[in-house]
Design an enzyme around this catalytic site. Structure first.
Site, short mmCIF file in Angstrom:
data_model
loop_
_atom_site.label_atom_id
_atom_site.label_comp_id
_atom_site.label_asym_id
_atom_site.label_seq_id
_atom_site.Cartn_x
_atom_site.Cartn_y
_atom_site.Cartn_z
N CYS A 134 3.69 2.02 -13.55
CA CYS A 134 3.74 1.79 -14.98
C CYS A 134 4.57 0.56 -15.22
O CYS A 134 5.78 0.56 -15.00
CB CYS A 134 4.36 2.97 -15.71
SG CYS A 134 4.62 2.58 -17.43
N HIS B 276 3.18 -7.57 -6.80
CA HIS B 276 3.30 -6.59 -7.88
C HIS B 276 3.66 -7.33 -9.18
O HIS B 276 4.12 -8.47 -9.14
CB HIS B 276 4.35 -5.54 -7.53
CG HIS B 276 3.86 -4.54 -6.52
ND1 HIS B 276 4.36 -3.27 -6.39
CD2 HIS B 276 2.88 -4.63 -5.57
CE1 HIS B 276 3.72 -2.63 -5.42
NE2 HIS B 276 2.83 -3.43 -4.91
N ASN C 175 0.75 -2.87 -8.93
CA ASN C 175 0.12 -4.07 -8.38
C ASN C 175 -0.34 -4.97 -9.51
O ASN C 175 -0.53 -4.52 -10.64
CB ASN C 175 -1.11 -3.66 -7.56
CG ASN C 175 -0.76 -2.88 -6.32
OD1 ASN C 175 -0.30 -3.46 -5.35
ND2 ASN C 175 -0.93 -1.57 -6.37
N HIS D 84 0.42 -9.95 -1.21
CA HIS D 84 0.34 -8.66 -1.90
C HIS D 84 1.44 -8.69 -2.96
O HIS D 84 2.62 -8.64 -2.63
CB HIS D 84 0.57 -7.54 -0.88
CG HIS D 84 0.60 -6.17 -1.48
ND1 HIS D 84 -0.52 -5.35 -1.52
CD2 HIS D 84 1.59 -5.47 -2.08
CE1 HIS D 84 -0.19 -4.21 -2.11
NE2 HIS D 84 1.09 -4.25 -2.46
N ARG E 64 -5.96 2.79 -2.38
CA ARG E 64 -4.87 3.12 -1.47
C ARG E 64 -3.52 3.00 -2.20
O ARG E 64 -2.89 3.99 -2.54
CB ARG E 64 -4.91 2.19 -0.23
CG ARG E 64 -4.11 2.71 0.97
CD ARG E 64 -2.63 2.42 0.93
NE ARG E 64 -2.34 0.99 0.80
CZ ARG E 64 -1.13 0.53 0.52
NH1 ARG E 64 -0.12 1.35 0.32
NH2 ARG E 64 -0.94 -0.78 0.39
N ASP E 65 -3.10 1.79 -2.50
CA ASP E 65 -1.76 1.60 -3.08
C ASP E 65 -1.67 2.20 -4.48
O ASP E 65 -0.65 2.77 -4.86
CB ASP E 65 -1.45 0.10 -3.14
CG ASP E 65 0.06 -0.18 -3.24
OD1 ASP E 65 0.85 0.78 -3.18
OD2 ASP E 65 0.44 -1.36 -3.39
#
Lengths: 310, 310
Positions: free
Chosen positions: A243, A212, A252, A210, A13-14
């Site tokens: 990236c 990153h 992520n 969640h 998904r992400d």
């Protein structure tokens, strides 16, 4: 500190929604199947958004139907609104997550809804869930996005996040998660915010982070979260979808590095790292030219590495 | 948790010795000067090894002499043996560090000395230091290398590390540091080993961690170290000296990312991150083609970022 953690794979998904290229449906299925076989027990497989907005997610209903045939897998989908929730419920997702941006500017810009409008939407979805026959109600949670800062507003007041988390619980969600959408979070902030939100909505109602790895702090933030009792971490295979070495990077945290860290620490993930590393070939093969990241995959496992005991 | 941390820049030594190309002496001086001006208060500027072994370090005496002219800078050099210590003392380093490999196989292979021979060398150096006139005695510490695992032996018994740290203290070093030479460390191991060694040799005698980011866990390991009272962290500008994205990668943690994390957490480093980021140009210009890493440099600082208060 917990001895067992759930890793929720959000790459399909992400990850994929940040990649221009559309991954073929059969490749998505192969990816999800292989990752489940490596021991990943929860996968966010897609997003119920209009295909005109995100063509990468156009096959989400088919992917959910496929993923539900995999025994023991919790099938998660992102929903942006009530319409998305209706579609998700129709195909029987196990878990639905709605992003709720703590930065009102970001919310208005992103989904054209201010905070009261978002809370009304969340309440409507919670009512829809409650109307479903018992045993067919998906777990419904809200992801408190931009919680660690917004690229438009900058820092978001922690009191506001606490207040909005309380309002979301009151509107009927089963739990809240905290999302570092922008890669702004640092470990001290994770500690502080997790404590405040847990204190406000109840310790059992905030379980997920969640994160990153935009500024390289992703795994350090995991450590801070673990110490505050977080038990579920989102991650993306190969850090897909951002990236980390380009301006504005937003990937992520890398599933493989997270599994390595946790298992090396003696924290059980249920995931076989060697099998997981092989899944990279499926993703790389289906997205030629797309960079796939990860330190552990490049460096290999330490000599004498042992998985955590189950 | 501490509110102030020392970052020891090791790029001019650990970084450069891993790079084939020899950085011109004038470029080294410009680098060291610019980093000191950005607020870095301790720099490991070179290594007193035979130039035939490491031509990159042949100008170490000249570099030390230059660095000593910079006010407020602690000038550190690595020494492999008594001969190196004599040379380091001759030019008046502030601090000397000797690597002591906890893996005896690695020690024999690397410096052709087993553990008793290394301890004899350490004792001889400590005696040499003690013979110096007061005010001219460098601070002498040992870096317990391969402490988190060895690429030849695999895991190294923690009891052995504790015993060797005690023996090094007994031989006369001022303090010990723990080094993750191989990039094997994980946060749980950092917590455990720092506690054990501090308990054995005294809390004030273990202050430094030397971490690599080989498997992406470098900053997570910093968090674990901070919580155990570690106050000095080695790091390398641009992660110089190891490619984190190639097999066998061994780069130090990136100074820029470390400074960002600590300052964002409200931990004072004394370093101006914007000035530090500009130092990268000096290094990149002097080593054309050599990769320079860092997540924060690529992503930029978060909107509204504030340094820790002094």
């Amino acid at each position: 500190m917990t001895l067992s953690v759930t890793i929720s794979e959000v790459g399909p998904r992400d990850g994929l929604q940040s990649v221009d290229r559309v991954m073929p449906t059969e490749a998505k299925k192969a990816w999800i199947k292989a990752e489940a076989e490596a021991g990943v027990s929860e996968i966010e497989v897609g997003s119920f958004v209009p295909p005109s907005l995100l063509p990468q997610m156009a096959d989400t209903a088919e992917i959910v139907a496929f993923a539900k045939t995999i025994e023991g897998l919790d099938v998660v989908a992102l929903i942006p609104n009530l319409r998305g929730a209706e579609n998700a419920i129709k195909v029987g997702v196990d878990k639905m997550s709605i992003p709720f941006s703590m930065s009102e500017t970001h919310s208005v810009k992103n989904v054209r809804k201010d905070h009261p409008a978002m809370l009304a939407e969340i309440r409507a979805i919670a009512e829809l869930v409650a109307e479903q026959p018992e045993g067919q109600r998906p777990h419904f949670e809200v992801g408190l996005s931009t919680a660690f800062g917004c690229t438009i507003e900058g820092p978001v007041a922690e009191d506001q996040i606490v207040r909005l988390a309380e309002a979301a619980m009151e509107a009927g969600v089963a739990e809240c998660g905290l999302s570092d959408t922008t890669g702004y979070a640092n470990p001290a902030q994770v500690t502080r915010l997790v404590r405040k939100v847990k204190a406000a909505i109840g310790s059992d109602n905030l379980n997920t982070l969640h994160l990153h790895n935009t500024r390289g702090l992703g795994l350090a933030n995991v450590i801070a979260g673990l110490e505050e009792g977080i038990t579920t971490f989102d991650a993306s295979l190969g850090g897909l979808g951002g990236c980390p070495f380009a301006p504005g990077a937003s990937g992520n945290i890398v599933t493989e590095d997270l599994v390595f860290m946790l298992e090396a620490m003696g924290i059980h993930t249920g995931i076989d790292l060697e099998k997981l590393l092989k899944v990279r070939d499926i993703v790389a093969g289906a997205l030629p030219g797309e960079p796939i990241y990860g330190f552990t995959p490049d460096a290999g496992l330490p000599l004498g590495f042992e998985r955590a005991a189950a």
